[in-house]
Design an enzyme around this catalytic site. Structure first.
Site, PDB file in Angstrom:
ATOM      1  N   LYS A 144      -9.491 -32.690   3.237  1.00  0.00           N
ATOM      2  CA  LYS A 144     -10.610 -32.587   4.182  1.00  0.00           C
ATOM      3  C   LYS A 144     -11.930 -32.344   3.436  1.00  0.00           C
ATOM      4  O   LYS A 144     -12.961 -32.955   3.745  1.00  0.00           O
ATOM      5  CB  LYS A 144     -10.350 -31.445   5.161  1.00  0.00           C
ATOM      6  CG  LYS A 144      -9.189 -31.669   6.126  1.00  0.00           C
ATOM      7  CD  LYS A 144      -8.973 -30.451   6.997  1.00  0.00           C
ATOM      8  CE  LYS A 144      -7.827 -30.642   7.978  1.00  0.00           C
ATOM      9  NZ  LYS A 144      -8.125 -31.694   8.979  1.00  0.00           N
TER      10      LYS A 144
ATOM     11  N   SER B 154       2.023 -11.578  -7.829  1.00  0.00           N
ATOM     12  CA  SER B 154       0.840 -11.117  -7.096  1.00  0.00           C
ATOM     13  C   SER B 154       1.147 -10.949  -5.616  1.00  0.00           C
ATOM     14  O   SER B 154       0.712  -9.977  -4.982  1.00  0.00           O
ATOM     15  CB  SER B 154      -0.298 -12.117  -7.284  1.00  0.00           C
ATOM     16  OG  SER B 154      -1.435 -11.730  -6.540  1.00  0.00           O
TER      17      SER B 154
ATOM     18  N   LYS C  80     -21.382  -6.844   0.988  1.00  0.00           N
ATOM     19  CA  LYS C  80     -20.619  -5.624   0.729  1.00  0.00           C
ATOM     20  C   LYS C  80     -21.507  -4.616  -0.002  1.00  0.00           C
ATOM     21  O   LYS C  80     -22.522  -4.991  -0.591  1.00  0.00           O
ATOM     22  CB  LYS C  80     -19.382  -5.950  -0.112  1.00  0.00           C
ATOM     23  CG  LYS C  80     -18.333  -6.774   0.638  1.00  0.00           C
ATOM     24  CD  LYS C  80     -17.085  -6.948  -0.217  1.00  0.00           C
ATOM     25  CE  LYS C  80     -16.009  -7.705   0.540  1.00  0.00           C
ATOM     26  NZ  LYS C  80     -14.767  -7.843  -0.251  1.00  0.00           N
TER      27      LYS C  80
ATOM     28  N   GLU D 236      -7.176 -19.309   3.118  1.00  0.00           N
ATOM     29  CA  GLU D 236      -8.436 -18.585   3.032  1.00  0.00           C
ATOM     30  C   GLU D 236      -9.491 -19.480   2.391  1.00  0.00           C
ATOM     31  O   GLU D 236      -9.252 -20.078   1.339  1.00  0.00           O
ATOM     32  CB  GLU D 236      -8.293 -17.316   2.194  1.00  0.00           C
ATOM     33  CG  GLU D 236      -9.603 -16.526   2.132  1.00  0.00           C
ATOM     34  CD  GLU D 236      -9.567 -15.388   1.114  1.00  0.00           C
ATOM     35  OE1 GLU D 236      -9.952 -14.275   1.480  1.00  0.00           O
ATOM     36  OE2 GLU D 236      -9.161 -15.641  -0.034  1.00  0.00           O
TER      37      GLU D 236
ATOM     38  N   HIS E 194     -16.121  -9.543 -11.286  1.00  0.00           N
ATOM     39  CA  HIS E 194     -14.657  -9.522 -11.335  1.00  0.00           C
ATOM     40  C   HIS E 194     -14.163  -9.149 -12.733  1.00  0.00           C
ATOM     41  O   HIS E 194     -13.240  -8.348 -12.886  1.00  0.00           O
ATOM     42  CB  HIS E 194     -14.125 -10.901 -10.933  1.00  0.00           C
ATOM     43  CG  HIS E 194     -12.632 -10.996 -10.934  1.00  0.00           C
ATOM     44  ND1 HIS E 194     -11.847 -10.477  -9.931  1.00  0.00           N
ATOM     45  CD2 HIS E 194     -11.765 -11.551 -11.830  1.00  0.00           C
ATOM     46  CE1 HIS E 194     -10.581 -10.698 -10.189  1.00  0.00           C
ATOM     47  NE2 HIS E 194     -10.504 -11.350 -11.349  1.00  0.00           N
TER      48      HIS E 194
END
Length: 242
Positions: A56, A85, A148, A175, A191
């Site tokens: 898509k 994980s 955040k 997600e 990160h």
């Protein structure tokens, strides 16, 4: 190349004999093989869902590349959580490690990140994807308009799409993260620092990261203003392909 089913060479027969012998010596090997197969089947629908969503996205990306402004999408990446994980997250959430429990409690097994040039494009791309009739929106979080506390900005969406298997239709969650180049650069650095300090970033460094996030957002806004000025002057934004 010889056919392994009809190759009766001593080396081949010896390897087969050793394999049978090893299986007999390790009675749990069959159980381990079965468990590995179950884990592979657990992730398989998510891999198919990733492929569906990537198709898509690529259609939108290629179609819009022929417009005067070019495609709003700079680059795309996808990932499937590893078994380790996934197991760790299930333990943190108190989720049973079964396909049914994971499907109802963990929504980021499959993830796609879409990076755009401008803030407006991030909203536009997400809108195009979530408005498709076979895409069901489960949740959208706007961390661009409401960042955040650490300064992180991005659009997050949990969407559900049908995966057509041989004997059933599975509704699988994916997600989506949609952000600008500046947001992606900041998030990548944050990160790395986050894990370098084992998730305990010193206060001063945290403040500097938050300030850097503000600077990145100001850059995004200035670039958007510049694009609007160019449009007002009748100058089209060049596409990446050009």
């Amino acid at each position: 190349m010889s056919d392994p089913e009809h190759d009766g060479s001593p080396a081949k027969l010896a390897s087969a004999a050793q394999l049978v012998s090893a299986t007999e010596l390790h009675p749990h090997s069959a159980a381990l093989s079965e468990a590995a197969q179950e884990l592979g089947q657990l992730l398989m629908p998510y891999r198919f869902a990733l492929e569906e969503m990537m198709t898509k996205i690529n259609i939108i990306r290629e179609e819009l590349s022929f417009r005067p402004d070019g495609s709003p999408i700079e680059h795309v990446s996808s990932r499937l959580k590893s078994i380790d994980s996934l197991r760790q997250k299930a333990e943190r959430l108190g989720c049973e490690f079964t396909p049914e429990a994971i499907a109802h409690q963990i929504f980021d097994v499959a993830g796609i990140r879409i990076v755009c040039s401008f803030i407006e494009d991030a909203y536009w791309v997400l809108s195009m994807l979530t408005s498709q009739p076979d895409v069901k929106v489960i949740e959208i979080k706007d961390y661009i308009g409401n960042p955040k506390p650490n300064g992180y900005r991005s659009l997050h969406a949990i969407v559900q799409i049908p995966v057509f298997l041989s004997d059933s239709i599975r509704e699988v969650c994916v997600e989506l993260q949609v952000r600008t180049v500046a947001m992606d650069f900041w998030a990548s650095v944050e990160h790395k620092i986050y894990y370098k300090f084992r998730q305990e970033i010193p206060l001063q460094l945290g403040d500097e990261l938050a300030e850097a996030a503000t600077v990145a957002h100001e850059l995004d806004q200035r670039m958007s203003d510049l694009r609007e000025s160019l449009r007002g002057a009748g100058v089209p934004h060049p596409s990446v392909e050009e």
